[in-house]
Structures are given as structure tokens and as C-alpha cells.
Write an enzyme that holds these catalytic residues in place. Structure first.
Site, PDB file in Angstrom:
ATOM      1  N   SER A 136       0.786  -1.239   0.000  1.00 27.72           N
ATOM      2  CA  SER A 136       0.000   0.000   0.000  1.00 27.72           C
ATOM      3  C   SER A 136       0.815   1.285   0.000  1.00 27.72           C
ATOM      4  O   SER A 136       0.231   2.365  -0.128  1.00 27.72           O
ATOM      5  CB  SER A 136      -0.965   0.017   1.189  1.00 27.72           C
ATOM      6  N   LYS A 139       0.160   3.680  -2.775  1.00 24.67           N
ATOM      7  CA  LYS A 139      -0.864   4.727  -2.752  1.00 24.67           C
ATOM      8  C   LYS A 139      -0.235   6.123  -2.759  1.00 24.67           C
ATOM      9  O   LYS A 139      -0.888   7.099  -3.145  1.00 24.67           O
ATOM     10  CB  LYS A 139      -1.776   4.543  -1.534  1.00 24.67           C
ATOM     11  N   SER A 193      -5.881   3.062   4.645  1.00 32.65           N
ATOM     12  CA  SER A 193      -5.383   2.366   3.457  1.00 32.65           C
ATOM     13  C   SER A 193      -6.523   1.747   2.666  1.00 32.65           C
ATOM     14  O   SER A 193      -6.415   0.631   2.138  1.00 32.65           O
ATOM     15  CB  SER A 193      -4.365   1.285   3.852  1.00 32.65           C
TER      16      SER A 193
END
Length: 446
Positions: A136, A139, A193
Site C-alpha cells: 500500500s 498509494k 489504506s
């Protein structure tokens, strides 16, 4: 084409810089290079010439990897040009650290890097250009790509496609047909997240091209930042074939994110309320930031956590102390004996303990800027009363006094001096190890 491929014009520029640096490091005795650490003691010694330096193992804790850990995906083949972006001393799978400093912490992370967000100096790293799976922390590349395109006050509606995420993966709890502001989506992305928030933001940022257009734009943005080892397949960081990054690339991406005021605000938000959806007869609820650094670390600026079974733990975190802003990035970590954010905090502590002039490399400037942040298409600010002028490329500039009628011996002498000049400049500039970026954006390659 495979991840890690760089178009020929860009490759030639990067390779030219690598060759010059390698020549200076490998053929001239007495130049200070990065330090090496003695494996038995962990003490950092030096200086050592880059060409003669043996690879030094990264400090690791004495723990066994967890049972059942999936095999790491096969990365693209190593490319000496990409491995030396930011300085040829960074082209190692092992430890690179300044001479005479205390050893860095022992971490389970496969690779890591610490850099100064403001000066761009790389303070140290472990396999900084080793390919890793992002999870993640990818991102952050979505943030770098579309945050400036979207109005945070605009309200949007969540669709079925937005909610199409891997079962059991991280989610905020957004509802089909629910109406939320873009700011709420960013908070859900960075605090929890949320993969459905990532899908929605990518859909909106891609316009008529939707998520696919945003993923393509993420890869273009990575190249514009100099993150040539980064290849996005999903906007959220959920695993996909051929999806890779590196600790060095993550620092470039993080530097772009921390330059955004909205990102800094979101990343430091400890908790927020997801609004009720009256039309769906659903109440609101509170979410909390999963990045524990902002609760426990003095001067924390925020960052991003990441985890998938394949990628293991990844982390990006930044903090400020005594006028310095540092970022730590890491990939492939395990949660024991230290969790991801705790490993990031240990790296930040180590970075803040180093002298302000410590450096083993440089975060390259984005395309269109030189190493100082000046637009490459414009002349640099004048350093004296004389007006600044834009220099022509070396290959296009005639040597002074080599016009028609110049004696052949004199011309040869001038040529020798000109040939030696770049090497002399390398000698004087080696301490900073600034690797210039190409001024033209590379072509897309994925």
C-alpha cells in the site's frame, strides 16, 4: 516491455553519467568514497574507493522468517544504469553509509533508504535500488499523480467498480451509492489504506479513461520523478504481476507527496469521521490513522504503511527535527521484532544522528528541473552582477581560439585541456555525488 526498461535517449544520458562517475571512482586513487562496515563488528569504517569496495551485508536482527511466507516474485534483471541513479555508490545490494558514523539499526527490511527531503542528500541505505513489492505504499504514487487534479470539496458517488477489491483487503467501509467528498476519500486512503477509496480516486483522476488511465499516468509520473524502477499495475498497491518499486524510488515519490500541503494535513490526521449516508439509512463512523508514527514519534510528519502476504511490510515515514526533514523508506520487512513504523522510526533516529553534511548519494530532481530545483528550460539565477546566460551543450560549443587558421599543435593542446576538464570537475564535485536528470520526459514504456 519489461519493468525497468528505459528508452534509449534517456538510457544514453544516464549511462553517460554513470560511466564518468565510475571512471573517476575506479581509476583515481585517494578519492573519498562511501564507508564500509566490518561484518563482524558492524562498525562503520572508511573511506573506501567505490570501485574497490566489497559489498557489505546490511545489519539484520537474529530472527527466523515466519513460516509460510510466500516466495518473493522474480524481479526484472539488474540494470547497472538504473542501479546507479542518484550516485554510483548506491549501486549495491548491501549497506552504503557515510564514513565514520555509527552503524544503522538492524532491521528485517530487505531494503531501505534514509534521505533529506529538502536537500535531497541520501544519508544511507541498504540495497537502495533492489526491486521490491510495494503493497500500500504505492498509494503515495496515486497521491503524487492525481491529488492536484481533484477538488477536495467535490462530492462524488461510490460505484460497484469502486468496491471491487480483493476480499479481506483493507477498506474504509464506503457504501455503494454513498456520497462522499474527495477529501474524505483521501483521508480514507491515507488513514485506513482503503482500497475502495483508491479505486474511486483513480477512477475520478483518470477522467473518461478511468482507473486504467490513472495507472498509466502513475507510471508516467514515476518516470517524471526519476523513479525508473517503479511499475504500477494497481492504483492501491494490491499485488499484480510485474508490480515493483525500490527504496530509492519511494523516497523520490514521498518527496513529491510531502511537497503538497493537503497531503501533509491528511497524513497527520489522527482520526476523522466518515459521514452518515441518510439516503441509505446508514450511520457514520470514526476511523483512526494506522500509521502509529504520528502518535509516538516527536516531529513526525506522517507517511504510509503497507502490507500484503506477498510484499510483506513496507513503510514510508518522515519527521522534522532541528531544521531537518528526513524520510525513511523500507520494503520487505517482517513485523517482529519491530513493526514497520518502528523500523522507520529507528532509521529516522539514525539519520538525525548523522552530521548535516553526511551523504552517499542524491535524490535526483524531477524532469524539467536541475539538481537545485531550477527549471531546466530556464537559466539558473545569476551568482554575480553579470547577467545569467544559458550555456550551449558542450558538443555544440566551439573551443575558444580554435577557429580557422589556428596552428594544429595549439588546437591539440586546447583539446587536451578540454578533455581533462570534466574529470577535474568530477574531482571537485564528487563529495556531493549529484546525478543530473535528463531534461526531456522519457517516453512511456509500459
Amino acid at each position: 516491455m519489461t519493468p525497468g526498461y528505459v528508452p534509449s535517449p534517456t538510457r544514453r544520458r544516464l549511462a553517460a553519467g554513470l560511466s564518468a562517475a565510475a571512471l573517476a571512482a575506479g581509476t583515481l586513487a585517494g578519492l573519498p568514497g562511501p564507508a564500509a562496515a566490518t561484518p563482524a563488528t558492524g562498525q562503520v569504517t572508511g573511506p573506501v574507493r567505490a570501485a574497490a569496495r566489497a559489498e557489505v551485508p546490511c545489519p539484520k536482527p537474529d530472527v527466523k522468517p515466519p513460516a509460510g511466507r510466500p516466495a518473493r516474485p522474480t524481479p526484472p534483471g539488474d540494470d547497472p544504469v538504473l542501479r546507479a541513479v542518484g550516485g554510483d555508490d548506491l549501486a549495491t545490494d548491501g549497506l552504503v553509509a557515510p564514513a565514520g558514523v555509527k552503524p544503522p539499526p538492524a532491521l528485517t527490511a530487505t531494503s531501505w533508504l534514509v534521505a533529506d527531503l529538502d536537500t535531497g542528500e541520501v544519508l544511507g541505505g541498504c540495497g537502495p535500488h533492489v526491486y521490491g513489492t510495494p503493497a500500500s505504499v504505492q498509494k503515495l504514487l496515486l497521491v503524487a499523480t492525481v491529488m492536484d487534479k481533484l477538488d477536495p470539496k467535490k462530492t462524488i458517488t461510490i460505484t460497484d467498480d469502486d468496491l471491487n477489491i480483493e476480499p479481506g483487503s483493507s477498506a474504509v467501509g464506503l457504501l455503494k451509492g454513498g456520497r462522499y467528498t474527495i477529501a474524505t476519500l483521501w483521508l480514507g486512503l491515507l488513514l485506513q489504506s482503503g482500497n475502495e477509496a483508491a479505486n474511486a480516486l483513480a477512477r475520478l483522476g483518470g477522467g473518461s479513461g478511468g482507473v486504467r488511465a490513472t495507472v498509466a499516468a502513475m507510471n508516467a509520473k514515476a518516470h517524471q520523478l526519476g523513479a525508473y524502477q517503479t511499475h504500477a499495475v494497481t492504483p492501491s498497491g494490491l499485488d499484480g504481476p510485474g508490480q515493483f518499486t525500490s527504496a530509492y524510488d519511494l523516497a523520490l515519490i514521498a518527496r513529491d507527496c510531502f511537497a503538497k500541503a493537503d497531503f501533509r494535513t491528511y497524513a497527520l490526521t489522527k482520526n476523522t469521521q466518515i459521514p452518515a449516508q441518510k439516503q441509505l439509512k446508514k450511520g457514520g463512523f470514526q476511523i483512526q490513522n494506522e500509521n502509529r508514527l504520528i502518535f509516538n514519534y516527536p516531529g513526525a510528519m506522517g507517511g504510509k504503511t503497507g502490507f500484503t502476504k506477498l510484499a510483506r511490510h513496507s513503510y514510508v515515514g518522515a519527521a522534522q527535527r532541528n531544521g531537518r526533514r528526513l524520510v525513511a523508506t523500507l520494503l520487505g520487512a517482517e513485523a517482529s521484532p519491530l513493526r514497520g513504523y518502528e523500523q522507520g522510526a529507528a532509521l529516522l533516529d539514525w539519520g538525525f544522528s548523522l552530521p548535516k553534511d553526511a551523504s552517499v548519494g542524491k535524490l535526483v530532481a524531477p524532469d524539467g528541473q536541475d539538481a537545485t530545483g531550477t527549471a531546466a528550460d530556464e537559466p539558473a539565477p545569476a551568482r554575480s552582477a553579470a547577467p545569467a546566460t544559458k550555456a550551449a551543450p558542450a558538443a555544440a560549443r566551439p573551443a575558444a581560439g580554435t577557429g580557422p587558421g589556428m596552428p594544429l599543435v595549439a588546437a591539440a593542446a586546447v583539446a587536451i585541456v578540454l578533455a581533462a576538464t570534466p574529470l577535474l570537475l568530477l574531482l571537485t564535485q564528487r563529495r556531493r555525488r549529484v546525478r543530473r536528470r535528463p531534461r526531456r520526459r522519457p517516453q512511456a514504456f509500459y
